[in-house]
Design an enzyme around this catalytic site. Structure first.
Site, PDB file in Angstrom:
ATOM      1  CE  LYS A 171      -3.446   2.815   0.541  1.00 28.20           C
ATOM      2  NZ  LYS A 171      -4.250   3.208  -0.619  1.00 28.20           N
ATOM      3  CE  LYS A 239      -3.062   8.581   6.780  1.00 31.66           C
ATOM      4  NZ  LYS A 239      -3.515   7.330   6.223  1.00 31.66           N
TER       5      LYS A 239
END
Ligand code: NAP
Length: 293
Positions: A171, A239
């Site tokens: 990811k 983030k």
């Protein structure tokens, strides 16, 4: 397909769409969200509102966490883990990075709860349509129990081994590619404007050829129009860049492009675009003299 009892913790952009996909597939869904106003539309669609994460997970076959980050996920599951049944599986589907995934897997293990690392690829629209790509890693014995949920929210599931962490590493690799593309595109559009080139001409010129990316077309038009309605909020993209840099650093890999992108996302957030779509990184790159949106 057998009906499952599913708990969804976190009904933001992604969790809401996933909940509706689970309901359409016939599952019983209990939802909890910190801010209640995001829960009410889901209740109208057939979900059951829970007063706390602990209440939401009671009786669930699969518990889905879809929260902003690892620390929030850890805090909420602290209370909820003890309420999960012996056969229940925790599918951690938010993007929390490598270190948090390892920590959450450890916490689940200590509580005797089965854990699957299952971040997703795809944004608001695929979440609503049940067309995400689920990246999953965890014990093979859990696959069958997760399948009804992953099939409802996703178009496919890619299993990446039995150790949690493999899916979260892929990811981060995918988001590195994505965020590099978006940052590069923002600078290209800024450059076009600085050189008095119509950015629409640039998008037209690459369209259809090997230099094109479908993503560049729609994120590029969003930048040109200043239309930054959030599919993937900029604060979460920032983030992810920090998670990418942490993971790279832990393996002694230097990622200078990601570091530069992180400073651009931080600047766009400071300019007031934290809750806008990540394409608002353009705000950090617009040429001098161009008015803000
Ligand atoms: P979002 O709309 O901002 O939702 C974030 C969720 O986390 C909300 O339910 C929010 O609750 C909750 N939350 C945040 N901090 C919390 C805290 N301290 N305590 C309790 N709850 C907290 O974001 P999203 O787009 O759905 O993203 C969710 C996750 O999926 C993130 O990890 C993101 O990186 C990942 N993801 C997003 C996309 C995308 O395109 N959007 C794609 C793939 C993966 P409130 O409603 O109360 O704020």
């Amino acid at each position: 397909v057998a009906q499952s009892r599913v708990a969804v913790l976190g009904t933001g952009i992604m969790g809401s769409g996933m909940t509706r996909s689970l309901l359409r597939a016939g599952h019983h869904v209990q939802v909890w969200n910190r801010t209640d106003d995001k829960v009410q539309p889901l209740v109208r669609d057939g979900a059951v509102a829970a007063a706390s994460p602990a209440e939401a997970v009671k009786g669930a076959d699969v518990v889905v966490t879809m929260l902003a980050d690892g620390p929030a996920t850890a805090r909420l599951m602290e209370d909820a883990l003890g309420e999960m049944g012996p056969e229940a599986v925790w599918a951690q589907m938010g993007t929390v990075g490598v270190e948090s995934t390892e920590e959450l897997a450890r916490v689940a293990g200590d509580a005797g709860v089965a854990f699957v690392d299952a971040p997703v690829l795809g944004t608001k629209d695929p979440a609503e349509k049940g067309e995400l790509l689920v990246l999953a890693s965890g014990p093979a014995a859990l696959r069958e129990r997760c399948a009804p949920v992953f099939d409802a929210v996703g178009r496919a599931t890619i299993w990446l081994g039995e150790e949690p962490g493999g899916a979260s590493r892929l990811k981060l690799v995918i988001n590195h590619w994505l965020l590099g593309l978006v940052s590069g595109l923002a600078e290209t559009i800024g450059l076009a404007r600085a050189l008095d080139v119509d950015p629409a001409r640039f998008l037209e010129a690459i369209g259809g050829g090997p230099l094109n990316a479908p993503y560049a077309q729609f994120k590029g038009m969003a930048m040109v129009k200043g239309d930054f309605e959030a599919s993937f909020p900029l604060r979460l993209a920032h983030k992810d860049l920090k998670l990418i840099l942490d993971a790279a650093r832990a393996r002694s890999f230097d990622a200078p492009l990601a570091a530069t992108a992180a400073t651009l996302f931080a600047r766009a957030a400071e300019l007031g675009h934290a809750d806008d779509d990540m394409s608002a990184v353009y705000a950090a790159l617009r040429p001098a003299g161009e008015p803000p949106d």
